[in-house]
Design a protein around this motif. Structure first.
Motif, PDB file in Angstrom:
ATOM      1  N   HIS A 139       0.836  -1.228  -0.018  1.00 44.62           N
ATOM      2  CA  HIS A 139       0.348  -0.018   0.325  1.00 44.62           C
ATOM      3  C   HIS A 139       0.590   1.174   0.092  1.00 44.62           C
ATOM      4  O   HIS A 139       1.886   1.144  -0.051  1.00 44.62           O
ATOM      5  CB  HIS A 139      -0.644  -0.075   1.214  1.00 44.62           C
ATOM      6  CG  HIS A 139      -0.233  -0.637   2.575  1.00 44.62           C
ATOM      7  ND1 HIS A 139       0.477   0.186   3.173  1.00 44.62           N
ATOM      8  CD2 HIS A 139      -0.248  -2.255   2.970  1.00 44.62           C
ATOM      9  CE1 HIS A 139       0.851  -0.345   4.190  1.00 44.62           C
ATOM     10  NE2 HIS A 139      -0.268  -2.165   4.233  1.00 44.62           N
ATOM     11  N   THR A 140       0.472   2.271  -0.068  1.00 51.14           N
ATOM     12  CA  THR A 140       0.599   3.818  -0.463  1.00 51.14           C
ATOM     13  C   THR A 140       1.493   4.275   0.816  1.00 51.14           C
ATOM     14  O   THR A 140       0.906   4.408   1.777  1.00 51.14           O
ATOM     15  CB  THR A 140       0.237   4.421  -1.101  1.00 51.14           C
ATOM     16  OG1 THR A 140      -0.979   4.942   0.181  1.00 51.14           O
ATOM     17  CG2 THR A 140      -0.463   4.865  -2.064  1.00 51.14           C
ATOM     18  N   GLN A 198       1.256   7.555   1.366  1.00 52.91           N
ATOM     19  CA  GLN A 198      -0.159   7.904   1.970  1.00 52.91           C
ATOM     20  C   GLN A 198      -0.762   7.601   3.700  1.00 52.91           C
ATOM     21  O   GLN A 198      -1.402   7.958   4.106  1.00 52.91           O
ATOM     22  CB  GLN A 198      -1.115   8.319   0.967  1.00 52.91           C
ATOM     23  CG  GLN A 198      -1.894   9.526   1.474  1.00 52.91           C
ATOM     24  CD  GLN A 198      -2.141  10.399   1.983  1.00 52.91           C
ATOM     25  OE1 GLN A 198      -0.489  11.014   1.576  1.00 52.91           O
ATOM     26  NE2 GLN A 198      -2.831  11.666   2.638  1.00 52.91           N
ATOM     27  N   LYS A 199      -0.928   5.705   2.909  1.00 50.85           N
ATOM     28  CA  LYS A 199      -1.968   5.189   3.946  1.00 50.85           C
ATOM     29  C   LYS A 199      -1.342   5.385   5.637  1.00 50.85           C
ATOM     30  O   LYS A 199      -1.619   5.604   6.797  1.00 50.85           O
ATOM     31  CB  LYS A 199      -2.407   3.981   3.243  1.00 50.85           C
ATOM     32  CG  LYS A 199      -2.975   2.831   4.460  1.00 50.85           C
ATOM     33  CD  LYS A 199      -3.641   1.504   3.601  1.00 50.85           C
ATOM     34  CE  LYS A 199      -4.063   0.658   4.475  1.00 50.85           C
ATOM     35  NZ  LYS A 199      -4.692  -0.617   3.815  1.00 50.85           N
ATOM     36  N   ASN A 258       2.284   8.882  -2.624  1.00 49.59           N
ATOM     37  CA  ASN A 258       1.367   7.883  -3.666  1.00 49.59           C
ATOM     38  C   ASN A 258       1.886   6.175  -3.431  1.00 49.59           C
ATOM     39  O   ASN A 258       1.847   5.548  -4.564  1.00 49.59           O
ATOM     40  CB  ASN A 258       0.205   8.173  -4.829  1.00 49.59           C
ATOM     41  CG  ASN A 258      -0.704   9.378  -4.392  1.00 49.59           C
ATOM     42  OD1 ASN A 258      -1.036   9.171  -3.097  1.00 49.59           O
ATOM     43  ND2 ASN A 258      -1.272  10.666  -5.067  1.00 49.59           N
ATOM     44  N   ILE A 259       3.684   6.741  -3.273  1.00 46.64           N
ATOM     45  CA  ILE A 259       3.832   5.758  -4.124  1.00 46.64           C
ATOM     46  C   ILE A 259       4.360   4.378  -2.648  1.00 46.64           C
ATOM     47  O   ILE A 259       3.765   5.417  -2.044  1.00 46.64           O
ATOM     48  CB  ILE A 259       5.766   7.048  -3.965  1.00 46.64           C
ATOM     49  CG1 ILE A 259       6.264   6.921  -2.227  1.00 46.64           C
ATOM     50  CG2 ILE A 259       6.539   7.303  -4.999  1.00 46.64           C
ATOM     51  CD1 ILE A 259       7.450   6.874  -1.898  1.00 46.64           C
ATOM     52  N   SER A 260       4.927   3.640  -2.967  1.00 43.58           N
ATOM     53  CA  SER A 260       5.172   2.658  -2.408  1.00 43.58           C
ATOM     54  C   SER A 260       5.900   2.927  -1.073  1.00 43.58           C
ATOM     55  O   SER A 260       6.000   3.321  -1.211  1.00 43.58           O
ATOM     56  CB  SER A 260       5.079   1.341  -2.869  1.00 43.58           C
ATOM     57  OG  SER A 260       6.549   1.250  -2.926  1.00 43.58           O
ATOM     58  N   TYR A 291       6.818   4.424  -8.457  1.00 42.31           N
ATOM     59  CA  TYR A 291       6.303   3.536  -7.886  1.00 42.31           C
ATOM     60  C   TYR A 291       4.920   3.327  -7.276  1.00 42.31           C
ATOM     61  O   TYR A 291       4.003   4.189  -7.445  1.00 42.31           O
ATOM     62  CB  TYR A 291       6.793   3.572  -6.000  1.00 42.31           C
ATOM     63  CG  TYR A 291       8.228   3.577  -6.395  1.00 42.31           C
ATOM     64  CD1 TYR A 291       8.884   1.921  -5.886  1.00 42.31           C
ATOM     65  CD2 TYR A 291       9.486   4.322  -6.205  1.00 42.31           C
ATOM     66  CE1 TYR A 291      10.079   1.936  -6.120  1.00 42.31           C
ATOM     67  CE2 TYR A 291      10.749   4.078  -5.952  1.00 42.31           C
ATOM     68  CZ  TYR A 291      11.265   2.490  -5.762  1.00 42.31           C
ATOM     69  OH  TYR A 291      12.341   2.226  -6.611  1.00 42.31           O
ATOM     70  N   GLN A 292       4.259   1.980  -7.483  1.00 41.07           N
ATOM     71  CA  GLN A 292       2.381   2.195  -7.258  1.00 41.07           C
ATOM     72  C   GLN A 292       2.143   0.898  -6.430  1.00 41.07           C
ATOM     73  O   GLN A 292       2.586  -0.324  -7.219  1.00 41.07           O
ATOM     74  CB  GLN A 292       2.321   1.967  -8.724  1.00 41.07           C
ATOM     75  CG  GLN A 292       0.622   2.598  -8.985  1.00 41.07           C
ATOM     76  CD  GLN A 292       0.261   2.478 -10.280  1.00 41.07           C
ATOM     77  OE1 GLN A 292       0.627   2.229 -11.476  1.00 41.07           O
ATOM     78  NE2 GLN A 292      -1.158   2.389 -10.706  1.00 41.07           N
ATOM     79  N   ALA A 293       1.809   1.393  -5.351  1.00 44.61           N
ATOM     80  CA  ALA A 293       1.633  -0.360  -4.737  1.00 44.61           C
ATOM     81  C   ALA A 293       0.236  -0.383  -5.063  1.00 44.61           C
ATOM     82  O   ALA A 293      -0.832  -0.111  -5.817  1.00 44.61           O
ATOM     83  CB  ALA A 293       1.394   0.193  -3.083  1.00 44.61           C
TER      84      ALA A 293
END
Length: 404
Positions: free
Chosen positions: A117-118, A120-121, A150-152, A333-335
């Motif tokens: 997940h990101t 941000q989370k 928003n990257i992983s 990066y993209q989760a």
């Protein structure tokens, strides 16, 4: 806990009151609250960050600008896990296993979840305010990875670790690490020669270069991202699609224009200027690389688009030399992240950069390469690489490889 301390101190507690001003009156301080109350004190202790409140001090005081760095250590510890670094250091343990996949490698160190997940989370779950995320964490992400929160999560954590103190480099340049490894490995180095194709021919690989050279190898290790190179693999290999983030790096020797930044003097400009995630900002960061004199400095600019001359002429009041590099720097990066295999074909074709989807650093590339070296040894006949004494390197005659 707080209530107990208040009782033991035998103090008067004034809740819901804000301090408006603190004035020195002879040997005492006059403390005025926003609701008109006045208190006289021999000693005043400020127990809140001064960059987060509006208090008039008479006479004025001067404190260093903090840029919210006082929150850094706290939020890193609360952000992910205080044991995150110790988990990564497990890759240096003698008892570590050999890994066939990146997923297996990350799960063993309990790091795999951070790629699901990101950042941000993670930040929101840790209780960070939107302002802190926007004005500190996002700025760090833009500088280190050219991306936002928003990257992983694991890549974000690595980026944060690289933004604090305690960082190390090799005196004279990190390139000496590569030079030393080349010497110790006793290998032939072919620079400015691109690989055109890699073909499996029985039990060996035929490696063809773009200038017509042919090499036959029992083992091939790919140590460059395959996302933007044109190498024909025969038979074909299959890896997940991955986009590479391009950071446009501009080096300028000259002097910044303070007017562009709303200032009157270059002395007011910091050595590092970071920017928020705002579309109108044309660069991610500007930093001083070398200070030649008061009016002559070397700067490094990171941006997501090329920096045009007319824009540079606005940012700089004087520009002696400009160098531009389009740097295919790291994955976008993209989760949740997906990973290419370490072993690309079931034979002896390996891929170090599969690990980059987790995080792209010298350290992560090193542990990935070390794992692949041990994986190769475990899969060769007899379980070890045969090297005669005559083939080993003599470190006393080591070359510096200035061509690097």
């Amino acid at each position: 806990m707080a209530a107990g301390l208040i009782d033991r101190a035998n103090v008067s507690l004034h809740l819901n009151k804000e301090v408006a001003s603190i004035s020195l009156k002879g040997k005492k301080y006059e403390v005025n609250s926003t609701d008109g109350q006045v208190y006289y004190c021999e000693v005043v202790v400020v127990a809140t960050p001064l960059d987060e409140v509006k208090i008039d001090f008479i006479p004025p005081i001067s404190i260093p600008e903090r840029h919210l760095h006082h929150t850094y250590a706290t939020f890193v510890r609360g952000l992910l896990n205080p044991n995150l670094l110790s988990r990564f250091l497990r890759y240096y343990e003698d008892s570590r296993p050999i890994f066939y996949t990146v997923d297996e490698m990350l799960k063993w160190a309990d790091l795999h979840g951070y790629t699901r997940h990101t950042l941000q989370k993670e930040l929101v779950a840790a209780g960070l305010s939107p302002r802190l995320i926007s004005e500190l964490v996002t700025v760090i992400m833009r500088i280190n990875y050219g991306q936002n929160v928003n990257i992983s999560g694991l890549a974000g954590a690595v980026s944060l670790c690289g933004s604090g103190g305690g960082l190390w480099s090799v005196e004279g340049g990190n390139w000496q690490m590569a030079a030393g490894l080349i010497d110790r490995a006793n290998v032939s180095l072919h620079l400015n020669e691109e690989v055109a194709s890699i073909s499996l021919k029985g039990k060996k690989y035929e490696v063809n270069s773009t200038d017509g050279q042919v090499y036959y190898c029992e083992v091939v290790v790919v140590a460059t991202p395959l996302d933007e190179v044109k190498i024909d693999f025969i038979p074909p290999i299959s890896i997940p699609e991955r986009h590479v983030h391009h950071t446009y790096t501009t080096f300028v020797r000259g002097l910044l224009n303070p007017v562009y930044f709303g200032l009157s003097s270059t002395s007011s400009l910091p050595d590092l200027i970071g920017t928020l995630e705002v579309p109108d900002f044309p660069f991610s960061s500007i930093s001083v690389l070398k200070d030649y004199s008061k009016d002559d400095k070397a700067y490094k600019i990171f941006s997501r688009k090329p920096m045009a001359d007319d824009l540079l002429n606005k940012i700089f009041s004087d520009r002696k030399e400009t160098i531009r590099i389009d740097w295919a720097a790291y994955p976008h990066y993209q989760a949740p992240e997906t990973f290419a295999p370490f072993l690309l074909d079931g034979h002896q074709l390996y891929y170090i950069n599969a690990f980059e989807n987790a995080a792209s650093t010298m350290e992560t590339s090193s542990v990935s390469a070390e794992n692949i070296a041990r994986l190769i040894l475990s899969r060769l006949p007899g379980g070890r690489l045969q090297i005669s004494k005559s083939e080993t390197s003599d470190s006393s005659n080591a070359k510096m490889h200035p061509e690097l």
